[in-house]
Design a protein around this motif. Structure first.
Motif, PDB file in Angstrom:
ATOM      1  N   GLU A   1      22.232 -19.151  93.694  1.00 17.36           N
ATOM      2  CA  GLU A   1      21.074 -19.311  94.577  1.00 17.36           C
ATOM      3  C   GLU A   1      20.578 -20.747  94.519  1.00 17.36           C
ATOM      4  OE1 GLU A   1      19.994 -17.121  96.625  1.00 17.36           O
ATOM      5  OE2 GLU A   1      21.306 -15.525  95.958  1.00 17.36           O
ATOM      6  N   GLY A   2      19.725 -21.112  95.472  1.00 19.27           N
ATOM      7  CA  GLY A   2      19.090 -22.415  95.461  1.00 19.27           C
ATOM      8  C   GLY A   2      20.074 -23.513  95.818  1.00 19.27           C
ATOM      9  N   ASP A   3      20.019 -24.622  95.034  1.00 20.16           N
ATOM     10  CA  ASP A   3      20.830 -25.788  95.335  1.00 20.16           C
ATOM     11  C   ASP A   3      22.196 -25.749  94.673  1.00 20.16           C
ATOM     12  OD1 ASP A   3      18.743 -26.808  96.805  1.00 20.16           O
ATOM     13  OD2 ASP A   3      17.851 -27.818  95.081  1.00 20.16           O
ATOM     14  N   GLN A   4      22.505 -24.686  93.922  1.00 23.04           N
ATOM     15  CA  GLN A   4      23.780 -24.645  93.228  1.00 23.04           C
ATOM     16  C   GLN A   4      24.908 -24.373  94.228  1.00 23.04           C
ATOM     17  OE1 GLN A   4      24.208 -25.412  90.020  1.00 23.04           O
ATOM     18  NE2 GLN A   4      22.040 -25.905  90.082  1.00 23.04           N
ATOM     19  N   PRO A   5      26.067 -25.021  94.048  1.00 25.82           N
ATOM     20  CA  PRO A   5      27.139 -24.882  95.028  1.00 25.82           C
ATOM     21  C   PRO A   5      27.909 -23.588  94.895  1.00 25.82           C
ATOM     22  CG  PRO A   5      27.835 -26.307  93.241  1.00 25.82           C
ATOM     23  CD  PRO A   5      26.376 -25.978  92.988  1.00 25.82           C
ATOM     24  N   LEU A   6      28.563 -23.190  96.001  1.00 31.23           N
ATOM     25  CA  LEU A   6      29.465 -22.048  95.974  1.00 31.23           C
ATOM     26  C   LEU A   6      30.843 -22.453  95.476  1.00 31.23           C
ATOM     27  CD1 LEU A   6      28.613 -20.365  99.372  1.00 31.23           C
ATOM     28  CD2 LEU A   6      28.578 -19.177  97.206  1.00 31.23           C
ATOM     29  N   LEU A   7      31.223 -23.715  95.729  1.00 27.73           N
ATOM     30  CA  LEU A   7      32.577 -24.147  95.425  1.00 27.73           C
ATOM     31  C   LEU A   7      32.699 -24.572  93.967  1.00 27.73           C
ATOM     32  CD1 LEU A   7      33.283 -26.269  98.612  1.00 27.73           C
ATOM     33  CD2 LEU A   7      34.016 -23.958  98.133  1.00 27.73           C
ATOM     34  N   THR A   8      32.658 -23.634  93.033  1.00 20.33           N
ATOM     35  CA  THR A   8      32.809 -23.956  91.631  1.00 20.33           C
ATOM     36  C   THR A   8      33.714 -22.948  90.957  1.00 20.33           C
ATOM     37  OG1 THR A   8      30.861 -22.654  91.061  1.00 20.33           O
ATOM     38  CG2 THR A   8      30.529 -24.993  91.434  1.00 20.33           C
ATOM     39  N   GLY A   9      34.566 -23.433  90.078  1.00 23.01           N
ATOM     40  CA  GLY A   9      35.296 -22.570  89.166  1.00 23.01           C
ATOM     41  C   GLY A   9      36.523 -21.917  89.736  1.00 23.01           C
ATOM     42  N   SER A  10      36.477 -21.339  90.901  1.00 20.05           N
ATOM     43  CA  SER A  10      37.607 -20.620  91.476  1.00 20.05           C
ATOM     44  C   SER A  10      37.354 -20.464  92.948  1.00 20.05           C
ATOM     45  CB  SER A  10      37.767 -19.254  90.811  1.00 20.05           C
ATOM     46  OG  SER A  10      38.730 -18.470  91.467  1.00 20.05           O
ATOM     47  N   ILE A  11      38.352 -19.978  93.684  1.00 17.10           N
ATOM     48  CA  ILE A  11      38.122 -19.747  95.109  1.00 17.10           C
ATOM     49  C   ILE A  11      38.012 -18.265  95.392  1.00 17.10           C
ATOM     50  CG2 ILE A  11      39.242 -21.880  95.804  1.00 17.10           C
ATOM     51  CD1 ILE A  11      41.636 -20.256  96.674  1.00 17.10           C
ATOM     52  N   GLY A  12      37.683 -17.446  94.361  1.00 13.47           N
ATOM     53  CA  GLY A  12      37.423 -16.031  94.580  1.00 13.47           C
ATOM     54  C   GLY A  12      36.047 -15.847  95.179  1.00 13.47           C
ATOM     55  N   LEU A  13      35.893 -16.231  96.438  1.00  9.05           N
ATOM     56  CA  LEU A  13      34.574 -16.343  97.049  1.00  9.05           C
ATOM     57  C   LEU A  13      34.215 -15.177  97.962  1.00  9.05           C
ATOM     58  CD1 LEU A  13      34.881 -20.072  98.124  1.00  9.05           C
ATOM     59  CD2 LEU A  13      33.503 -19.237  96.259  1.00  9.05           C
ATOM     60  N   GLY A  14      35.134 -14.212  98.143  1.00  8.20           N
ATOM     61  CA  GLY A  14      34.970 -13.229  99.217  1.00  8.20           C
ATOM     62  C   GLY A  14      33.658 -12.507  99.225  1.00  8.20           C
ATOM     63  N   LEU A  15      33.316 -11.787  98.126  1.00 10.91           N
ATOM     64  CA  LEU A  15      32.085 -11.008  98.096  1.00 10.91           C
ATOM     65  C   LEU A  15      30.855 -11.905  98.085  1.00 10.91           C
ATOM     66  CD1 LEU A  15      33.013  -8.127  95.625  1.00 10.91           C
ATOM     67  CD2 LEU A  15      32.846  -8.028  98.114  1.00 10.91           C
ATOM     68  N   ALA A  16      30.928 -13.055  97.389  1.00 10.59           N
ATOM     69  CA  ALA A  16      29.784 -13.959  97.346  1.00 10.59           C
ATOM     70  C   ALA A  16      29.457 -14.505  98.729  1.00 10.59           C
ATOM     71  CB  ALA A  16      30.059 -15.109  96.370  1.00 10.59           C
ATOM     72  N   VAL A  17      30.480 -14.944  99.468  1.00 11.62           N
ATOM     73  CA  VAL A  17      30.267 -15.453 100.834  1.00 11.62           C
ATOM     74  C   VAL A  17      29.764 -14.337 101.744  1.00 11.62           C
ATOM     75  CG1 VAL A  17      31.464 -16.351 102.864  1.00 11.62           C
ATOM     76  CG2 VAL A  17      31.904 -17.341 100.624  1.00 11.62           C
ATOM     77  N   ALA A  18      30.351 -13.137 101.622  1.00 13.42           N
ATOM     78  CA  ALA A  18      29.911 -12.009 102.464  1.00 13.42           C
ATOM     79  C   ALA A  18      28.442 -11.688 102.226  1.00 13.42           C
ATOM     80  CB  ALA A  18      30.778 -10.784 102.170  1.00 13.42           C
ATOM     81  N   ALA A  19      28.012 -11.674 100.952  1.00 14.87           N
ATOM     82  CA  ALA A  19      26.616 -11.374 100.643  1.00 14.87           C
ATOM     83  C   ALA A  19      25.684 -12.440 101.200  1.00 14.87           C
ATOM     84  CB  ALA A  19      26.437 -11.244  99.125  1.00 14.87           C
ATOM     85  N   ARG A  20      26.070 -13.730 101.074  1.00 14.98           N
ATOM     86  CA  ARG A  20      25.197 -14.805 101.566  1.00 14.98           C
ATOM     87  C   ARG A  20      25.095 -14.777 103.085  1.00 14.98           C
ATOM     88  NH1 ARG A  20      24.069 -20.026  99.500  1.00 14.98           N
ATOM     89  NH2 ARG A  20      24.605 -19.221  97.441  1.00 14.98           N
ATOM     90  N   ILE A  21      26.218 -14.552 103.797  1.00 16.87           N
ATOM     91  CA  ILE A  21      26.182 -14.508 105.264  1.00 16.87           C
ATOM     92  C   ILE A  21      25.341 -13.328 105.735  1.00 16.87           C
ATOM     93  CG2 ILE A  21      27.574 -14.140 107.330  1.00 16.87           C
ATOM     94  CD1 ILE A  21      29.811 -15.702 106.007  1.00 16.87           C
ATOM     95  N   THR A  22      25.513 -12.160 105.098  1.00 23.13           N
ATOM     96  CA  THR A  22      24.727 -10.985 105.484  1.00 23.13           C
ATOM     97  C   THR A  22      23.243 -11.245 105.305  1.00 23.13           C
ATOM     98  OG1 THR A  22      26.558  -9.569 104.780  1.00 23.13           O
ATOM     99  CG2 THR A  22      24.432  -8.514 105.111  1.00 23.13           C
ATOM    100  N   LYS A  23      22.867 -11.910 104.226  1.00 23.92           N
ATOM    101  CA  LYS A  23      21.456 -12.226 103.994  1.00 23.92           C
ATOM    102  C   LYS A  23      20.918 -13.162 105.076  1.00 23.92           C
ATOM    103  CE  LYS A  23      18.354 -13.994 100.403  1.00 23.92           C
ATOM    104  NZ  LYS A  23      18.275 -14.554  99.016  1.00 23.92           N
TER     105      LYS A  23
END
Length: 465
Positions: A397-419
Motif C-alpha cells: 500500500e501507499g508509496d511502496q512499489p509493486l515491482l519487487t522481489g518476483s513477478i508473481g503479481l497476478g492476485l496483487a494486481v487483480a486486487a489493486r485494479i478491483t479496488k
C-alpha cells in the motif's frame, strides 16, 4: 583616567574583540559545514535520480523486448492460421504500449550520456519492427529481431551497466568526501576555537554531523537495496518469460518444418502454443499494470458493462487452449472498466488453471447493490499460513512499489485494479471448492428490478451468522 584604568579598558576591548573573532570564526565554520552538507545532499539526490532512471530503463527495455518477440510470434502464427487476427492485434498493442514507455525514458535520457545513444538506437530498431508488423510485412521480422534488436539490446544493457558503475563510484566518492569534511572540521575547530567554542562543537556540531552521516548511510543503503532488488527482479523476469518463449519458439518451428502430421496433432500443438502465449501475455499485462500503478497510476474508465460479455471475453482464450470452464450468462450490469475487469478475470482464471482443480466455473450473481463474479475450482485451496498475504505477496500500500522481489503479481494486481474500480476481491473456501469473488457496484436496469439470485458468498454469510 589613570594608567591602570587605561590598561584595564584595553584588556576589556581585546577580550571583546577576541570573543567576537571566535564567534565570527565559529559562524563561518558552521556556515561552511552547512553549505558543504547541502552540496553533499544535493549530489546524493542527483545520484539517486540517476540510479532510479537506470533501473527503470533496464526493466522497460526487457519488457519492450519481450513484448516485441511475442508480437512477432503472433504475427507468424496468424499468417499460418493458428491464431486469430484479434489475438495478434492484442499482442501488437502490448508491444506498442511497452515501446511508448521506452520512448518516454528516451526523452528523459539527455543527462545520461552513456545510455542516451544506445537507448535511441534500441528504440529505433523496435520501431522498425513495429512498422513492419503494422504494414503486414512479417517475413523478415524474425531476422530483424535476431540481428538488429538483440544487438541493440546488448549494447544498451552494457551502457546501462557502465553508467550504473559510474553512479556507484560517484556515491562512494561523495561518502569519502563527507568523511574528509568531518575530519577537516574537527581539526580546524580544535585548533582555532577556544575551549568554550570546542565545547559547543562537541555538544551541537558533532551531534549534527553524526545525524547527517547516519542519514547519508541510510540513503546509501537504500540505493544499494534498490539496485539489489532490480537485479533480482530482472533475473526473475528473464527466467519466467523464458519458459513460455521457449515453448512458443519450439512448437512454432515444429509446425513450420512440417514436423506435425494430422489435424489432431496439429490442433494439440497449436493449443500448447496458444496456452503459453496467453500466459506470457498475462505476465506482460501484469508487469505493465504494476509499473503504472507504482508510477503514473492506472487510468480507469467506469461505464455500465454487461458482466457476462466481459466474462466470455476472458474465458475465450482458455477454452481455445482446451480448458473447460462452466459458465451461464446473466443480464446483470456493473459499473466497471471493461478492459481492466477482463484483466482481473484472466488473472483469476489463470490462477485456477495453474493451481486449482480441473472443474473450473464462473458464476455471475446480482444482489441489491453489487454484482459478484465468482471464479471457482475444486482444487485444494490456499494454505492457512498464506491467507494473510494472499493479495499482498508482491503488492504494497501507499508509496511502496509493486515491482519487487518476483513477478508473481497476478492476485496483487487483480486486487489493486478491483479496488480502483470501487469494488473488492476476496477469497472463500466452501464445500470443497475454492472461490475468488470479485464484487462490483450494481447498475440498476431502468425497466426492471435487479436480479434477486443469491451468490455462494451470500450463502456463506447466512450460514455463518
Amino acid at each position: 583616567m589613570s594608567m591602570v584604568e587605561r590598561a584595564r579598558e584595553a584588556t576589556r576591548k581585546r577580550t571583546v574583540l577576541y570573543a567576537l573573532g571566535c564567534a565570527l570564526l565559529l559562524l563561518v565554520l558552521v556556515g561552511g559545514f552547512v553549505f558543504a552538507n547541502t552540496v553533499s545532499v544535493s549530489r546524493v539526490t542527483n545520484n539517486a535520480r540517476a540510479l532510479h532512471w537506470n533501473n527503470s530503463a533496464v526493466g522497460t527495455a526487457a519488457l519492450t523486448r519481450a513484448g516485441l518477440v511475442q508480437a512477432v510470434t503472433f504475427a507468424q502464427l496468424e499468417a499460418e492460421g493458428i491464431v486469430s487476427a484479434a489475438d495478434f492485434d492484442f499482442a501488437l498493442q502490448q508491444a506498442e504500449t511497452a515501446h511508448r514507455e521506452l520512448e518516454y525514458l528516451v526523452s528523459a535520457a539527455h543527462d545520461h550520456q552513456l545510455a542516451f545513444a544506445p537507448m535511441a538506437r534500441f528504440g529505433g530498431e523496435v520501431e522498425a519492427v513495429l512498422d513492419a508488423l503494422r504494414t503486414g510485412d512479417v517475413e523478415d521480422t524474425q531476422a530483424m529481431i535476431v540481428n538488429e534488436v538483440e544487438a541493440a539490446h546488448v549494447e544498451l544493457a552494457t551502457a546501462l551497466a557502465e553508467e550504473q558503475n559510474e553512479i556507484q563510484t560517484a556515491i562512494e566518492n561523495n561518502s569519502a568526501a563527507g568523511r574528509s569534511l568531518n575530519t577537516w572540521v574537527v581539526f580546524v575547530m580544535t585548533l582555532a576555537v577556544p575551549g568554550s567554542a570546542v565545547a559547543v562543537y562537541f555538544v551541537v556540531a558533532r551531534r549534527q554531523m553524526r545525524s547527517a552521516r547516519q542519514r547519508h548511510e541510510l540513503e546509501m543503503e537504500a540505493e544499494r537495496e534498490i539496485s539489489r532488488a532490480k537485479d533480482s527482479f530482472i533475473a526473475g523476469l528473464s527466467h519466467e518469460l523464458r519458459t513460455p518463449l521457449t515453448s512458443i519458439y519450439g512448437f512454432a518451428e515444429i509446425l513450420s518444418d512440417g514436423g506435425v502430421s494430422g489435424p489432431e496433432a496439429t490442433s494439440e500443438t497449436a493449443g500448447i502454443i496458444a496456452t503459453e502465449a496467453a500466459e506470457m501475455t498475462r505476465m506482460v499485462d501484469d508487469l505493465l499494470a504494476a509499473s503504472r500503478l507504482t508510477s503514473t497510476g492506472l487510468e480507469i474508465d467506469l461505464t455500465p458493462v454487461r458482466v457476462s460479455d466481459i466474462v466470455e471475453a476472458a474465458v475465450a482464450p482458455f477454452e481455445r487452449a482446451g480448458v473447460e470452464v462452466a459458465f451461464e450468462r446473466s443480464p446483470a450490469l456493473a459499473s466497471a472498466d471493461g478492459a481492466r475487469l477482463r484483466h482481473v478475470l484472466v488473472n483469476l482464471l489463470s490462477n485456477a488453471v495453474r493451481h486449482g482443480g480441473p472443474e473450473i466455473s464462473v458464476e455471475v450473481a446480482a444482489t441489491e447493490q453489487i454484482v459478484e463474479i465468482e471464479v471457482a475450482d475444486n482444487g485444494p485451496g490456499v494454505n492457512e499460513e498464506q491467507l494473510s498475504t494472499l493479495f499482498a505477496g508482491y503488492a504494497h500500500e501507499g508509496d511502496q512499489p509493486l515491482l519487487t522481489g518476483s513477478i508473481g503479481l497476478g492476485l496483487a494486481v487483480a486486487a489493486r485494479i478491483t479496488k480502483l474500480m470501487g469494488g473488492s476481491l476476496r477469497y472463500q473456501r466452501y464445500q470443497g471448492r475454492t472461490y475468488f469473488i470479485v464484487g462490483l457496484p450494481l447498475v440498476q436496469v431502468a425497466d426492471g428490478p435487479a436480479s434477486d439470485e443469491e451468490s455462494v458468498a451470500e450463502m456463506i454469510k447466512v450460514l455463518s451468522s
